[in-house]
Each structure stands twice: as structure tokens, then as C-alpha cells.
Enzyme design. Structure first.
Site, short mmCIF file in Angstrom:
data_model
loop_
_atom_site.label_atom_id
_atom_site.label_comp_id
_atom_site.label_asym_id
_atom_site.label_seq_id
_atom_site.Cartn_x
_atom_site.Cartn_y
_atom_site.Cartn_z
N GLY A 1 0.83 -1.19 0.00
CA GLY A 1 0.00 0.00 0.00
C GLY A 1 0.86 1.24 0.00
CD GLN B 1 3.43 5.87 2.43
OE1 GLN B 1 2.44 5.36 1.92
NE2 GLN B 1 4.39 5.14 2.96
CB CYS C 1 5.16 2.30 7.12
SG CYS C 1 4.76 3.80 6.19
CG LEU C 2 6.56 0.83 1.05
CD1 LEU C 2 5.84 1.11 -0.25
CD2 LEU C 2 7.77 -0.06 0.82
CG HIS D 1 -0.74 1.80 7.35
ND1 HIS D 1 0.20 1.36 8.26
CD2 HIS D 1 -0.05 2.49 6.40
CE1 HIS D 1 1.40 1.78 7.88
NE2 HIS D 1 1.29 2.45 6.75
CD GLU D 2 -1.13 2.72 2.77
OE1 GLU D 2 -0.65 3.87 2.64
OE2 GLU D 2 -0.43 1.72 2.99
CG HIS E 1 0.57 7.17 5.17
ND1 HIS E 1 1.73 7.60 5.78
CD2 HIS E 1 0.71 5.83 5.01
CE1 HIS E 1 2.52 6.53 5.99
NE2 HIS E 1 1.92 5.46 5.55
C1 QAP Z 1 1.03 -0.64 4.93
O1 QAP Z 1 3.11 -1.24 4.05
C2 QAP Z 1 0.65 -1.83 5.77
O2 QAP Z 1 9.78 -2.16 6.42
C3 QAP Z 1 1.78 -0.97 3.68
O3 QAP Z 1 11.71 -2.84 4.70
C4 QAP Z 1 1.59 -2.72 6.24
O4 QAP Z 1 3.69 -1.89 2.01
C5 QAP Z 1 -0.64 -2.01 6.11
C6 QAP Z 1 7.77 -2.53 3.40
C7 QAP Z 1 1.21 -3.80 7.01
C8 QAP Z 1 -1.01 -3.08 6.87
C9 QAP Z 1 -0.09 -3.98 7.32
C10 QAP Z 1 8.13 -2.28 4.70
C11 QAP Z 1 8.77 -2.88 2.51
C12 QAP Z 1 6.38 -2.38 2.92
C13 QAP Z 1 9.43 -2.40 5.13
C14 QAP Z 1 4.02 -1.70 3.16
C15 QAP Z 1 10.43 -2.75 4.22
C16 QAP Z 1 10.09 -3.00 2.91
C17 QAP Z 1 5.37 -1.91 3.68
CO CO Z 2 2.64 3.52 5.51
#
Ligand code: QAP
Ligand code: CO
Length: 168
Positions: free
Chosen positions: A46, A51, A92-93, A134-135, A138
């Protein structure tokens, strides 16, 4: 299409509040395409426009294993949230390498526009409910680490500062 730069916590621009999209036009469709490319490249599940330093209400998401089920939420609104809460380990990215538990509503009903500008509503549960909340945070300028204790948040800030000095 183009890859966009993802802001890294604690960048102050992550706390800007996104404005509603006035019209879903080609400019917005290009933003959606670029955000999707950026999310798939990362890779992530996401990404919110905030971001990538665009402060308009646009979210892209793909929770499929096959990475071919893009979901787009423009001007999303939560119509209903369940009283039941659920804890999920989020990442989170914008905060790479950091994962921690956050409690949110277990189910939500959301109304949004798709990339054609058409309105839709969905009932979300499981990971979809977590990811939408979550999004949408943001877009309000809120990052998931703000739900953690001040001690944890400060440790994360220190860790991110170190990473900034030694880029991968
Ligand atoms: C948000 O998160 C989310 O730490 C999206 O090293 C996450 O795409 C919502 C990512 C979990 C609900 C549950 C994170 C990639 C990606 C990192 C992501 C990383 C590489 C996170
Ligand atoms: Co995020």
C-alpha cells in the site's frame, strides 16, 4: 510511468494533511500509475500520495499474492467502523525495517472513487481493513509509529537517522 521518491520518517512532510481530489482527470491517473509502479517496485502492499510528497487524497494498494490486483482509493471516507478492535503487526514503506503492533477497528465500510472517478463502497476486514486505515492515516498526516510509545518512537527516530547517514 515513473518511479517516485518515497519520503522517509521522520520527514516533516509526512505530517501534511492531504486535500480532496477535485476531479479524477489524466493528471490523477498519471499519479496513480506512478504510485502503483513505485509500490510494486518497493515492493509494498500500500502507498498513500502523502508518502510521495503529493498532498492529495489518493491511495494505491495490492494485497494479492500475484501482484496483479491493484486497488485505487480516491477521496476515501470511512462510513462505519466496527466496535471490535484487532491488533496487527504493521510496517510502512516510509519506515523501512520497522514493524510493530497497532490496534485498529477490525472492520470498516469505506466509500471512495476509483481511477475512472466512479464511486464505490466496500466492506473491508482482515488485512484490507488494516491497510485502508493505515493508508488513510497517511492522508491525515499520521504515521503508524505515532501509535507506539514515545520510547519506541524515539528509538525508531534514532534508527532512521543512522540509516540516513549510511544509505543502502
Ligand atoms: C502498509 O506497508 C501496511 O519495512 C503498507 O523494509 C503494512 O507496504 C498495512 C515494506 C502492514 C497493513 C499492514 C516495509 C517494505 C512495505 C518495510 C508496506 C520494508 C520494505 C510496507
Ligand atoms: Co505507511
Amino acid at each position: 510511468m515513473a518511479l517516485l521518491n518515497i519520503l522517509q520518517y521522520p520527514d516533516p512532510r509526512l505530517h501534511k494533511v492531504a486535500k480532496p481530489v477535485a476531479e479524477v482527470d489524466d493528471r490523477i491517473r498519471k499519479l496513480v500509475a506512478d504510485m502503483a509502479e513505485t509500490m510494486y517496485d518497493a515492493p509494498g502492499i500500500g502507498l498513500a500520495a502523502t508518502q510521495v510528497d503529493v498532498h492529495e487524497q489518493v491511495i494505491v494498494m495490492d494485497l494479492s499474492e500475484t501482484r496483479d490486483e491493484l486497488r485505487v482509493f480516491i477521496n476515501p471516507e470511512i462510513l462505519w467502523r466496527s466496535d471490535e478492535q484487532k491488533t496487527y503487526e504493521e510496517g510502512c514503506l516510509s519506515v523501512p525495517g520497522v514493524y510493530d503492533e497497532v490496534q485498529r477497528a477490525e472492520r470498516v465500510r469505506v466509500r471512495a472513487l476509483d481511477e475512472k472517478g466512479e464511486r464505490f463502497e466496500i466492506d473491508a476486514d482482515d488485512l484490507l481493513a488494516v491497510c485502508i486505515q493505515h493508508e488513510m492515516d497517511h492522508l491525515k498526516g499520521r504515521v503508524f509509529v505515532e501509535y507506539l510509545s514515545p520510547l519506541k518512537r524515539n528509538r525508531i527516530k534514532q534508527k532512521m537517522k543512522k540509516l540516513e547517514r549510511q544509505p543502502a
